[in-house]
Design a protein around this motif. Sequence first.
Motif, PDB file in Angstrom:
ATOM      1  N   GLU A 199      -5.362   2.025  -5.229  1.00 20.22           N
ATOM      2  CA  GLU A 199      -6.307   2.143  -4.118  1.00 20.22           C
ATOM      3  C   GLU A 199      -7.529   2.858  -4.682  1.00 20.22           C
ATOM      4  OE1 GLU A 199      -4.941   4.354  -0.692  1.00 20.22           O
ATOM      5  OE2 GLU A 199      -6.711   3.810   0.493  1.00 20.22           O
TER       6      GLU A 199
ATOM      7  N   ASP B  99       0.841   2.010   4.136  1.00 19.90           N
ATOM      8  CA  ASP B  99       0.169   3.163   3.526  1.00 19.90           C
ATOM      9  C   ASP B  99       1.189   4.298   3.358  1.00 19.90           C
ATOM     10  OD1 ASP B  99      -1.781   4.783   2.507  1.00 19.90           O
ATOM     11  OD2 ASP B  99      -3.206   4.450   4.137  1.00 19.90           O
TER      12      ASP B  99
ATOM     13  N   HIS C  34       3.497   7.196   2.285  1.00 17.12           N
ATOM     14  CA  HIS C  34       3.460   8.365   1.409  1.00 17.12           C
ATOM     15  C   HIS C  34       4.872   8.909   1.191  1.00 17.12           C
ATOM     16  CE1 HIS C  34      -0.808   7.950   2.179  1.00 17.12           C
ATOM     17  NE2 HIS C  34      -1.067   8.870   1.266  1.00 17.12           N
TER      18      HIS C  34
ATOM     19  N   HIS D  26      -3.846   6.485  -5.462  1.00 18.96           N
ATOM     20  CA  HIS D  26      -5.288   6.722  -5.364  1.00 18.96           C
ATOM     21  C   HIS D  26      -5.875   6.877  -6.768  1.00 18.96           C
ATOM     22  CE1 HIS D  26      -5.441   7.394  -1.027  1.00 18.96           C
ATOM     23  NE2 HIS D  26      -4.395   8.195  -1.111  1.00 18.96           N
TER      24      HIS D  26
ATOM     25  N   HIS E 267       1.983   5.056  -1.912  1.00 16.96           N
ATOM     26  CA  HIS E 267       1.590   6.207  -2.735  1.00 16.96           C
ATOM     27  C   HIS E 267       2.827   6.896  -3.306  1.00 16.96           C
ATOM     28  CE1 HIS E 267      -2.577   5.773  -1.621  1.00 16.96           C
ATOM     29  NE2 HIS E 267      -2.172   5.533  -0.386  1.00 16.96           N
TER      30      HIS E 267
ATOM     31  N   HIS F 177       0.877  -1.176   0.000  1.00 16.41           N
ATOM     32  CA  HIS F 177       0.000   0.000   0.000  1.00 16.41           C
ATOM     33  C   HIS F 177       0.912   1.223   0.000  1.00 16.41           C
ATOM     34  CE1 HIS F 177      -3.877   1.947   1.813  1.00 16.41           C
ATOM     35  NE2 HIS F 177      -3.219   2.796   1.035  1.00 16.41           N
TER      36      HIS F 177
HETATM   37 ZN   LIG Z   1      -3.524   4.847   0.976  1.00 18.01          ZN
END
Ligand SMILES: [Zn+2]
Length: 287
Positions: free
Chosen positions: A84, A244, A246, A39, A9, A7
Motif C-alpha cells: 500500500e 484492510d 491489521h 505500508h 497489514h 489489503h
Molecule cells: Zn491499509
Amino acid sequence: MRLSSLHTHTKFCDGADDVETLCRSAYEKGLSALGFSSHAPVGKKTGLVSDWNMKDDAVEAYLDEVRAAKCRWAGRLPVYLGMEVDFISGLTGPADRDYRDMGLDYLIGAVHYLVPPRGAPFTVDGPAEEFERGIREGFMGDSERLAQAYFDAEEAMIRAGGFDILAHPDLIKKNNAGERWFSLESAPFIRRFEGIASLCAAQALVVEVNTGGLNRKRTRELYPGPRFLHRFQAAQVPVLITADAHRAADLDGNYGTALSALRDAGYTETVLFEGKSGASRWKRAPL
Ligand SMILES: [Zn+2]
Ligand SMILES: [Zn+2]
C-alpha cells in the motif's frame, strides 16, 4: 462465492500478526487468495517520521518473507505480494520508479497524508487532534478546503498511475463523525465522486470496498460510502472487497455487509485477482 483479502497489514508495518499466522487464518477461513500490502516506507523519500509505515530497512525482509510464504502455501492458498503506497503530493507516490523493480504482484494507491498550503504534511486518518490541527494550522480553519484537498490529491495520484487498486476513496470521513467538519453528501462533493469515478474508469483501476473502518469500529460505513459506491457503479468501475486487516481475525470482517452494499449500489459482480499480467489479471465473479 469465495472472496479474497488483498489489503493486509503485518508486523512489518502496523499489523498485529506475522505473515504465516495470516496465511493460516486465510486458509482456515476459506478465502480464495491472500495478498499482503504493508505500508510502503516514506522516511527516506520524504523525511517524514511515521510509526505505521514500514521502515526503509525492513523492505527486503518483507519481500523475502512474503515470497517464502508464496512457496510454502503453493497449491493450498494463492499468496500475493503487494504494497500500500502513499501518495504525498510533490514528494512520493505509487508512480515512483523504484516500485517497478521490486517484483510486486500489485500496488494499492492510497492517500493518507495531505500537504497543506501552510505547515508540514499530516495524516487525515490519525488521531482527531492531528486532524483538527491540520484544519486549523494547515488550512486556516477551512475544513471544506481540507476535504477538497483530499480529493485533489486522490485525483493527482490516479492521473499519475503506477498502481492497480484505489484504496479507501473517502478515508477523509474517518475524523468527520456526524459530519462535524463537512458534508460529503453535499453537491460539490457528489460532483467530486463523479469525477473520481470517471477517472478510475479511464485508468482501468479497480476500487476497493474496504471494511476496515467497520472492523476497527472507526466508521459506521464502508469506504466508499453508499453515494460514492453508486458513482463507481454508474461509471462501471470494477470493485474488490477488502478488509484492510491489521490482524488475522479481521481478514474477512464485515464481508457480508460489503456484499449487501454492492448489491444495493447495483453491482452484479466483483473481481478476483489472478496474479498474472495482462488482461487475465482480474477475473469477474458474479455476486
Ligand atoms: Zn491499509
Ligand atoms: Zn490505507
